[in-house]
Write a protein that holds these residues in place. Structure first.
Motif, PDB file in Angstrom:
ATOM      1  N   VAL A   5      44.448  40.396  31.814  1.00 13.45           N
ATOM      2  CA  VAL A   5      45.892  40.519  31.967  1.00 13.45           C
ATOM      3  C   VAL A   5      46.212  40.729  33.437  1.00 13.45           C
ATOM      4  CG1 VAL A   5      47.910  41.975  31.497  1.00 13.45           C
ATOM      5  CG2 VAL A   5      46.359  41.368  29.635  1.00 13.45           C
ATOM      6  N   LEU A   6      47.061  39.870  33.993  1.00 13.30           N
ATOM      7  CA  LEU A   6      47.516  40.077  35.358  1.00 13.30           C
ATOM      8  C   LEU A   6      48.327  41.362  35.390  1.00 13.30           C
ATOM      9  CD1 LEU A   6      47.789  38.898  38.269  1.00 13.30           C
ATOM     10  CD2 LEU A   6      49.956  37.894  37.502  1.00 13.30           C
ATOM     11  N   ALA A  30      41.113  43.110  33.378  1.00 17.43           N
ATOM     12  CA  ALA A  30      42.250  42.993  34.277  1.00 17.43           C
ATOM     13  C   ALA A  30      42.075  41.849  35.257  1.00 17.43           C
ATOM     14  CB  ALA A  30      42.450  44.293  35.053  1.00 17.43           C
ATOM     15  N   ASP A  31      43.178  41.184  35.519  1.00 12.42           N
ATOM     16  CA  ASP A  31      43.342  40.341  36.696  1.00 12.42           C
ATOM     17  C   ASP A  31      44.142  41.223  37.642  1.00 12.42           C
ATOM     18  OD1 ASP A  31      44.205  38.600  38.660  1.00 12.42           O
ATOM     19  OD2 ASP A  31      44.922  37.049  37.297  1.00 12.42           O
ATOM     20  N   LEU A  32      43.448  41.934  38.508  1.00 12.08           N
ATOM     21  CA  LEU A  32      44.041  43.009  39.304  1.00 12.08           C
ATOM     22  C   LEU A  32      44.788  42.441  40.508  1.00 12.08           C
ATOM     23  CD1 LEU A  32      44.293  46.095  39.773  1.00 12.08           C
ATOM     24  CD2 LEU A  32      42.152  45.954  41.086  1.00 12.08           C
ATOM     25  N   ILE A  48      40.348  49.408  44.823  1.00 10.59           N
ATOM     26  CA  ILE A  48      39.780  48.412  43.899  1.00 10.59           C
ATOM     27  C   ILE A  48      38.607  49.020  43.146  1.00 10.59           C
ATOM     28  CG2 ILE A  48      38.532  46.215  43.762  1.00 10.59           C
ATOM     29  CD1 ILE A  48      40.224  45.245  46.146  1.00 10.59           C
ATOM     30  N   ALA A  49      37.747  49.716  43.860  1.00 12.30           N
ATOM     31  CA  ALA A  49      36.584  50.337  43.221  1.00 12.30           C
ATOM     32  C   ALA A  49      37.014  51.429  42.248  1.00 12.30           C
ATOM     33  CB  ALA A  49      35.645  50.909  44.279  1.00 12.30           C
ATOM     34  N   THR A  62      36.894  44.123  35.394  1.00 13.68           N
ATOM     35  CA  THR A  62      37.751  43.627  36.466  1.00 13.68           C
ATOM     36  C   THR A  62      37.263  42.213  36.753  1.00 13.68           C
ATOM     37  OG1 THR A  62      37.806  45.875  37.370  1.00 13.68           O
ATOM     38  CG2 THR A  62      38.728  44.122  38.739  1.00 13.68           C
ATOM     39  N   GLY A  63      37.772  41.270  35.967  1.00 12.13           N
ATOM     40  CA  GLY A  63      37.244  39.918  36.022  1.00 12.13           C
ATOM     41  C   GLY A  63      37.730  39.109  37.193  1.00 12.13           C
ATOM     42  N   LEU A  64      38.872  39.511  37.748  1.00  8.37           N
ATOM     43  CA  LEU A  64      39.489  38.757  38.833  1.00  8.37           C
ATOM     44  C   LEU A  64      40.377  39.702  39.624  1.00  8.37           C
ATOM     45  CD1 LEU A  64      40.189  35.927  40.131  1.00  8.37           C
ATOM     46  CD2 LEU A  64      42.028  35.768  38.436  1.00  8.37           C
ATOM     47  N   VAL A  65      40.362  39.554  40.934  1.00  6.11           N
ATOM     48  CA  VAL A  65      41.321  40.234  41.802  1.00  6.11           C
ATOM     49  C   VAL A  65      42.189  39.165  42.446  1.00  6.11           C
ATOM     50  CG1 VAL A  65      41.591  41.475  43.989  1.00  6.11           C
ATOM     51  CG2 VAL A  65      40.011  42.334  42.260  1.00  6.11           C
TER      52      VAL A  65
END
Length: 271
Positions: A5-6, A30-32, A48-49, A62-65
């Motif tokens: 989820v973005l 999450a798509d952070l 982020i960490a 955290t699959g994507l930032v």
């Protein structure tokens, strides 16, 4: 296909609050989004960490930032470095905007150089870049993105049929064929939109629509098609429309998306 989820609609929640909210939606991760007004901003990329730890504590990845970064520099070094430290596998780059009043060839050349510099920086940190197909940019379609990506073979693509609907549409299979197949796809954006008559006679506008209410993007065809082709990467669910309660909106759209993933009997719009 797991569903990220973005995090855009959740705003500036603390990492633990964001993780709790996402867990409640039933997402896989999450798509952070790293942007001012969010849980993580460009100046607080060290979070982020922290956010990843909170997500993992709730059984989420955290699959994507997603970032607004378009070239290498000190700010990019920090964000990419913190993605690497947190074990984030993919980072979405920003948008290389199209300017009708500028020289297209010069803009494309500059965007290529900027993207190449960012890709080199990411490669040093072991982070894979993803370029989204997005309206209003030099990369609204697979064909245009391919021109921008010439020489950046390690950068993956983030097809987004909802974004692409803003400038018309592109058959999802054509998108994959032009890109060279699923190996070039890092993530698929999921949302829907509707075209409506505008205020001026003969004009039309495109606005975001809850996924659960349908729209111009044929997700009931696209999702089974991706499965048949063997796509196993993430989907990123975007809730861009106004919502009084982001949690309720995301949970409703995610439930509808899960229904489409389960089979054709669950694909009629929920009201």
């Amino acid at each position: 296909m797991r569903v990220l989820v973005l995090t855009k609609p959740f705003g500036d929640l603390s990492p633990s609050e964001l993780a709790d909210q996402l867990a409640e939606t039933g997402a896989d991760g999450a798509d952070l989004l790293v942007r001012d007004g969010q849980t993580v901003t460009p100046s607080t990329s060290w979070r982020i960490a922290e956010t990843s730890r909170a997500l993992h504590g709730n059984g989420l990845e955290t699959g994507l930032v997603s970032t607004d970064l378009t070239s290498a520099g000190s700010a990019s070094e920090r964000v990419v470095g913190h993605c690497a430290e947190a074990g984030v596998p993919l980072m979405r780059v920003g948008f290389y905007r199209y300017d009708a009043g500028a020289d297209y060839a010069a803009c494309l050349d500059r965007a290529r150089r900027d993207l190449a510099s960012l890709a080199e920086l990411a490669a040093r940190h072991g982070v894979r870049l993803v370029l989204a197909l997005h309206h209003g940019t030099l990369h609204p379609s697979a064909a245009h993105a391919s021109r921008l990506l010439d020489g950046c073979d390690d950068v993956l693509v983030h097809p987004d049929p909802g974004n692409q609907a803003k400038e018309g549409s592109e058959d999802w299979r054509l998108t994959l064929d032009v890109l060279g197949g699923l190996d070039r796809v890092g993530c698929v954006g999921v949302k829907n939109a509707v075209w409506e008559p505008g205020a001026a006679l003969g004009s039309w506008t495109c606005r975001w629509q809850p996924l659960a209410d349908g729209g111009v993007v044929p997700w009931a065809t696209i999702l089974p098609g991706l499965t048949e082709l063997g796509y196993t990467g993430p989907l990123s669910l975007h809730v861009h429309y106004p919502a009084d309660d982001p949690l309720v909106a995301v949970r409703r759209d995610l439930g509808f998306l899960r229904g489409m993933q389960s089979g054709p009997t669950a694909t009629s719009p929920a009201r």
